[in-house]
Design a protein around this motif. Structure first.
Motif, PDB file in Angstrom:
ATOM      1  N   HIS A 253       0.639  -1.293  -0.191  1.00  0.00           N
ATOM      2  CA  HIS A 253      -0.001   0.243  -0.420  1.00  0.00           C
ATOM      3  C   HIS A 253       0.980   1.188   0.109  1.00  0.00           C
ATOM      4  O   HIS A 253       0.286   2.500  -0.373  1.00  0.00           O
ATOM      5  CB  HIS A 253      -1.252   0.038   1.210  1.00  0.00           C
ATOM      6  CG  HIS A 253      -1.914  -1.183   0.684  1.00  0.00           C
ATOM      7  ND1 HIS A 253      -3.015  -0.854   0.709  1.00  0.00           N
ATOM      8  CD2 HIS A 253      -2.218  -2.329   1.705  1.00  0.00           C
ATOM      9  CE1 HIS A 253      -3.675  -1.544   1.065  1.00  0.00           C
ATOM     10  NE2 HIS A 253      -3.064  -2.573   1.626  1.00  0.00           N
ATOM     11  N   ASN A 254       1.877   1.530   0.719  1.00  0.00           N
ATOM     12  CA  ASN A 254       2.705   2.538   1.128  1.00  0.00           C
ATOM     13  C   ASN A 254       4.270   2.493   0.599  1.00  0.00           C
ATOM     14  O   ASN A 254       4.578   2.544   1.242  1.00  0.00           O
ATOM     15  CB  ASN A 254       2.503   3.057   2.829  1.00  0.00           C
ATOM     16  CG  ASN A 254       3.153   1.586   3.125  1.00  0.00           C
ATOM     17  OD1 ASN A 254       2.934   0.044   2.892  1.00  0.00           O
ATOM     18  ND2 ASN A 254       3.374   2.310   4.746  1.00  0.00           N
ATOM     19  N   VAL A 255       4.407   1.917  -0.362  1.00  0.00           N
ATOM     20  CA  VAL A 255       6.254   1.511  -0.909  1.00  0.00           C
ATOM     21  C   VAL A 255       7.152   3.303  -0.509  1.00  0.00           C
ATOM     22  O   VAL A 255       8.384   2.685  -0.353  1.00  0.00           O
ATOM     23  CB  VAL A 255       5.907   0.790  -2.336  1.00  0.00           C
ATOM     24  CG1 VAL A 255       5.647   2.158  -3.213  1.00  0.00           C
ATOM     25  CG2 VAL A 255       7.264   0.428  -2.268  1.00  0.00           C
ATOM     26  N   HIS A 256       6.288   4.002  -1.056  1.00  0.00           N
ATOM     27  CA  HIS A 256       7.038   4.891  -0.739  1.00  0.00           C
ATOM     28  C   HIS A 256       6.944   5.849   0.272  1.00  0.00           C
ATOM     29  O   HIS A 256       7.332   7.266  -0.138  1.00  0.00           O
ATOM     30  CB  HIS A 256       6.843   6.282  -2.083  1.00  0.00           C
ATOM     31  CG  HIS A 256       7.220   5.853  -3.168  1.00  0.00           C
ATOM     32  ND1 HIS A 256       7.446   5.270  -3.768  1.00  0.00           N
ATOM     33  CD2 HIS A 256       5.970   4.655  -4.708  1.00  0.00           C
ATOM     34  CE1 HIS A 256       8.370   5.004  -5.104  1.00  0.00           C
ATOM     35  NE2 HIS A 256       6.395   4.782  -5.471  1.00  0.00           N
ATOM     36  N   GLU A 257       6.527   5.487   1.550  1.00  0.00           N
ATOM     37  CA  GLU A 257       7.008   6.415   2.206  1.00  0.00           C
ATOM     38  C   GLU A 257       7.556   5.578   3.401  1.00  0.00           C
ATOM     39  O   GLU A 257       8.084   4.310   3.411  1.00  0.00           O
ATOM     40  CB  GLU A 257       4.627   5.958   3.420  1.00  0.00           C
ATOM     41  CG  GLU A 257       3.957   6.671   2.571  1.00  0.00           C
ATOM     42  CD  GLU A 257       2.635   6.515   3.033  1.00  0.00           C
ATOM     43  OE1 GLU A 257       2.460   5.711   3.877  1.00  0.00           O
ATOM     44  OE2 GLU A 257       1.480   6.731   1.739  1.00  0.00           O
ATOM     45  N   SER A 258       7.778   6.492   4.259  1.00  0.00           N
ATOM     46  CA  SER A 258       9.192   6.181   5.442  1.00  0.00           C
ATOM     47  C   SER A 258       8.494   4.615   6.305  1.00  0.00           C
ATOM     48  O   SER A 258       9.177   4.086   6.825  1.00  0.00           O
ATOM     49  CB  SER A 258       9.664   7.348   5.623  1.00  0.00           C
ATOM     50  OG  SER A 258       8.262   7.640   7.165  1.00  0.00           O
ATOM     51  N   GLU A 259       7.488   5.081   6.914  1.00  0.00           N
ATOM     52  CA  GLU A 259       6.371   4.185   7.921  1.00  0.00           C
ATOM     53  C   GLU A 259       7.055   2.025   7.321  1.00  0.00           C
ATOM     54  O   GLU A 259       7.069   2.273   6.145  1.00  0.00           O
ATOM     55  CB  GLU A 259       5.607   4.503   7.749  1.00  0.00           C
ATOM     56  CG  GLU A 259       4.691   4.167   6.797  1.00  0.00           C
ATOM     57  CD  GLU A 259       2.729   4.278   7.279  1.00  0.00           C
ATOM     58  OE1 GLU A 259       1.595   3.359   7.937  1.00  0.00           O
ATOM     59  OE2 GLU A 259       3.025   5.246   7.517  1.00  0.00           O
ATOM     60  N   PRO A 260       6.810   2.067   8.163  1.00  0.00           N
ATOM     61  CA  PRO A 260       6.942   0.316   7.609  1.00  0.00           C
ATOM     62  C   PRO A 260       5.565   0.006   6.552  1.00  0.00           C
ATOM     63  O   PRO A 260       5.210   0.422   6.624  1.00  0.00           O
ATOM     64  CB  PRO A 260       6.547  -0.492   9.009  1.00  0.00           C
ATOM     65  CG  PRO A 260       7.278   0.094   9.816  1.00  0.00           C
ATOM     66  CD  PRO A 260       6.936   1.324   9.187  1.00  0.00           C
ATOM     67  N   TRP A 261       6.251  -0.815   5.546  1.00  0.00           N
ATOM     68  CA  TRP A 261       5.748  -1.215   4.644  1.00  0.00           C
ATOM     69  C   TRP A 261       4.510  -2.238   4.479  1.00  0.00           C
ATOM     70  O   TRP A 261       4.141  -2.981   5.582  1.00  0.00           O
ATOM     71  CB  TRP A 261       6.418  -2.531   3.422  1.00  0.00           C
ATOM     72  CG  TRP A 261       6.872  -1.361   2.408  1.00  0.00           C
ATOM     73  CD1 TRP A 261       7.285   0.118   2.260  1.00  0.00           C
ATOM     74  CD2 TRP A 261       8.796  -2.193   1.050  1.00  0.00           C
ATOM     75  NE1 TRP A 261       8.102   0.384   1.760  1.00  0.00           N
ATOM     76  CE2 TRP A 261       8.644  -0.491   1.118  1.00  0.00           C
ATOM     77  CE3 TRP A 261       8.876  -2.911   1.057  1.00  0.00           C
ATOM     78  CZ2 TRP A 261       9.809  -0.928  -0.099  1.00  0.00           C
ATOM     79  CZ3 TRP A 261       9.432  -2.664  -0.034  1.00  0.00           C
ATOM     80  CH2 TRP A 261      10.142  -1.906  -0.130  1.00  0.00           C
TER      81      TRP A 261
END
Length: 357
Positions: free
Chosen positions: A235-243
């Motif tokens: 869902h969030n590959v480009h965010e800093s939080e855990p994938w």
């Protein structure tokens, strides 16, 4: 398989817009001009990406169509989506709706669309730090006694690696492997490829079907069974939080040593990636250390060195069936990108573990 026009026709006939309204929380409509075929598997299954809109927002969903008669692996996947989501929802896309008996027995399954990892990134070894913790958490959730709390959900349909049935299947595959080794030796174009490995391979195959009891002794869990990059979504590959990773294509799921998932996720990719060759030992060592540390967080400690278990699982997987699949391809005149790697590693690691002298 089904066409775009057929999807539209069945969509209207069964009134799926209304049925999905309840799940999605708003009135939804199918965008008929934006239906995309993602995969068509030789008249067995097909996978489509549909776009649904409430007039303000548009969301993608996945339609997977199963053609009758259902194969055993399709039944496993259906049960994963119908039953295992009760305790594995964190690792699987949401199931929106399932329609039985479409087009004389077809099953149409509507599930959440999560973007595949491939296409969002070019995988590098450093990305394993974002993937392996989820894999470990998935394995730990059903590791050994943990699976018992879900026994009534999974015990009747989930294949077990330690069952007599799968052991018999492995024995049959090994005998076929010997047969195809012999066929390859009489082919002029293959003899020189197979000859350096032929004698030792026969010695190793005679020690099956379970080459390494350590794999079972170090514990089993529910595994994905085909954990390559195509089957990992995020869902969030480009965010800093855990994938936030979810796994798709559950046809190969079974209760088995988790190291088989690590073989596909790490070692088979090393075989494919020529640019990783010089760092192969570092990559596999760091990945196995990370996996072991993550399993440790869930209270699971392995009695055998993780790197040894990875190599054992690679050899077990190769000798019990994968070598057969690739020998059969080349005997038929088809290409195999992995046969050379299988032969080289089986010889090297087989000697390391004493499968032949």
């Amino acid at each position: 398989m089904s066409s775009k026009d057929e999807i539209v026709r069945q969509w209207k006939y069964f009134g799926w817009s209304e049925k999905l309204d309840t799940v999605l929380g708003s009135e939804s409509h199918l965008l008929e001009g934006e239906i995309e075929c993602l995969k068509n598997s030789r008249e067995k299954t097909s996978i489509w990406k549909l776009m649904i809109t409430d007039g303000k927002e548009t969301i993608p969903i996945v339609l997977k169509i199963y053609k009758p008669p259902l194969k055993e692996n399709h039944k496993v996947e259906m049960n994963m989506y119908q039953k295992a989501t009760r305790f594995l929802q964190e690792f699987m896309p949401k199931v929106y709706y399932m329609q039985q008996d479409v087009n004389d027995g077809e099953i149409w399954l509507f599930i959440e669309y999560v973007r595949p990892l491939r296409g969002q990134i070019t995988l590098t070894p450093k990305h394993y730090t974002n993937i392996i913790p989820t894999v470990a958490k998935f394995h730990a959730s059903t590791f050994e006694n943990h699976i018992l709390q879900h026994g009534r959900v999974s015990d009747t349909w989930l294949p077990r690696y330690d069952s007599k049935k799968l052991a018999l299947d492995r024995s049959k595959h090994i005998e076929k492997t010997k047969h195809y080794l012999d066929l390859a030796m009489v082919e002029d174009s293959l003899r020189e490829v197979i000859k350096p490995y032929y004698t030792n391979l026969h010695k190793m195959l005679d020690k099956g079907p379970l080459f390494f009891p350590e794999l079972l002794e170090n514990g089993q869990s529910l595994i994905h069974g085909d954990l390559h990059i195509h089957n990992i979504s995020c869902h969030n590959v480009h965010e800093s939080e855990p994938w936030r990773i979810q796994l798709v294509d559950w046809e190969s799921a079974k209760y088995a040593p988790g190291w088989f998932d690590l073989v596909v996720l790490v070692e088979i990719l090393i075989d494919f990636r020529k640019d990783w060759k010089k760092d192969a030992e570092t990559i596999r060592t760091q990945c196995m250390q990370l996996y072991s540390e993550e399993m440790n967080k869930h209270g699971i400690v392995f009695q055998t060195e993780p790197l040894e278990l990875l190599k054992m699982a690679y050899l077990q997987r190769t000798l019990e069936k994968r070598l057969l699949n690739h020998l059969r391809r080349v005997v038929r005149g088809e290409e195999s990108k992995l046969l050379e790697k299988y032969l080289e590693k089986t010889k090297s690691w087989g000697k390391e573990f004493g499968l032949y002298e």
